[in-house]
Design a protein around this motif. Structure first.
Motif, PDB file in Angstrom:
ATOM      1  N   GLU A  23       0.817  -1.208   0.000  1.00 55.53           N
ATOM      2  CA  GLU A  23       0.000   0.000   0.000  1.00 55.53           C
ATOM      3  C   GLU A  23       0.854   1.263   0.000  1.00 55.53           C
ATOM      4  O   GLU A  23       0.527   2.241  -0.677  1.00 55.53           O
ATOM      5  N   LEU A  24       1.955   1.239   0.740  1.00 57.10           N
ATOM      6  CA  LEU A  24       2.870   2.388   0.705  1.00 57.10           C
ATOM      7  C   LEU A  24       3.447   2.570  -0.692  1.00 57.10           C
ATOM      8  O   LEU A  24       3.544   3.697  -1.192  1.00 57.10           O
ATOM      9  N   LYS A  64       9.513   2.349  11.597  1.00 55.81           N
ATOM     10  CA  LYS A  64       9.416   3.550  10.760  1.00 55.81           C
ATOM     11  C   LYS A  64       8.426   3.348   9.621  1.00 55.81           C
ATOM     12  O   LYS A  64       7.678   4.265   9.266  1.00 55.81           O
ATOM     13  N   VAL A  65       8.421   2.164   9.041  1.00 53.69           N
ATOM     14  CA  VAL A  65       7.489   1.858   7.957  1.00 53.69           C
ATOM     15  C   VAL A  65       6.055   1.876   8.490  1.00 53.69           C
ATOM     16  O   VAL A  65       5.163   2.435   7.851  1.00 53.69           O
ATOM     17  N   TYR A  69       3.065   4.351   7.344  1.00 54.99           N
ATOM     18  CA  TYR A  69       1.779   3.791   6.932  1.00 54.99           C
ATOM     19  C   TYR A  69       0.631   4.491   7.653  1.00 54.99           C
ATOM     20  O   TYR A  69      -0.369   4.861   7.043  1.00 54.99           O
ATOM     21  N   LEU A  70       0.780   4.699   8.958  1.00 54.72           N
ATOM     22  CA  LEU A  70      -0.264   5.387   9.727  1.00 54.72           C
ATOM     23  C   LEU A  70      -0.431   6.823   9.236  1.00 54.72           C
ATOM     24  O   LEU A  70      -1.549   7.339   9.140  1.00 54.72           O
ATOM     25  N   GLU A  75      -3.511  10.831   5.832  1.00 52.41           N
ATOM     26  CA  GLU A  75      -3.599  11.658   4.627  1.00 52.41           C
ATOM     27  C   GLU A  75      -4.767  11.219   3.751  1.00 52.41           C
ATOM     28  O   GLU A  75      -5.540  12.039   3.261  1.00 52.41           O
ATOM     29  N   VAL A  76      -4.895   9.926   3.568  1.00 53.06           N
ATOM     30  CA  VAL A  76      -5.963   9.376   2.733  1.00 53.06           C
ATOM     31  C   VAL A  76      -7.337   9.705   3.327  1.00 53.06           C
ATOM     32  O   VAL A  76      -8.279  10.004   2.604  1.00 53.06           O
TER      33      VAL A  76
END
Length: 80
Positions: A23-24, A64-65, A69-70, A75-76
């Motif tokens: 997804e990232l 960190k990933v 993602y959070l 943002e989404v």
């Protein structure tokens, strides 16, 4: 008996690392992922397989990933 407890306040509960990275990548692409998290598995010849291998071994990078993602989810969903 070790039953899994519900985690209603954990947005990462039940989401695999593979799904997070996919997804990232779909949202940012490898270049922007490398910009946000300066790790070679995103910057130099990145692949899903090599990234997952590194992230599964490297706790600080995985954290960190997950944080990125959070932030992407915020943002989404318009919570910038």
């Amino acid at each position: 008996m070790n039953q899994e407890q519900p985690q209603p306040n954990n947005p990462l509960h039940g989401i695999t690392l593979e799904r997070i990275v996919k997804e990232l990548h779909d949202y940012y692409g490898w270049d922007q992922m490398a910009y946000h998290i300066n790790i070679n598995c995103f910057a130099n010849n990145p692949t899903l397989k090599s990234s997952l291998k590194f992230l599964r071994k490297t706790d600080w990078a995985r954290k960190k990933v997950e944080k990125l993602y959070l932030r992407m989810l915020d943002e989404v969903n318009g919570y910038q």
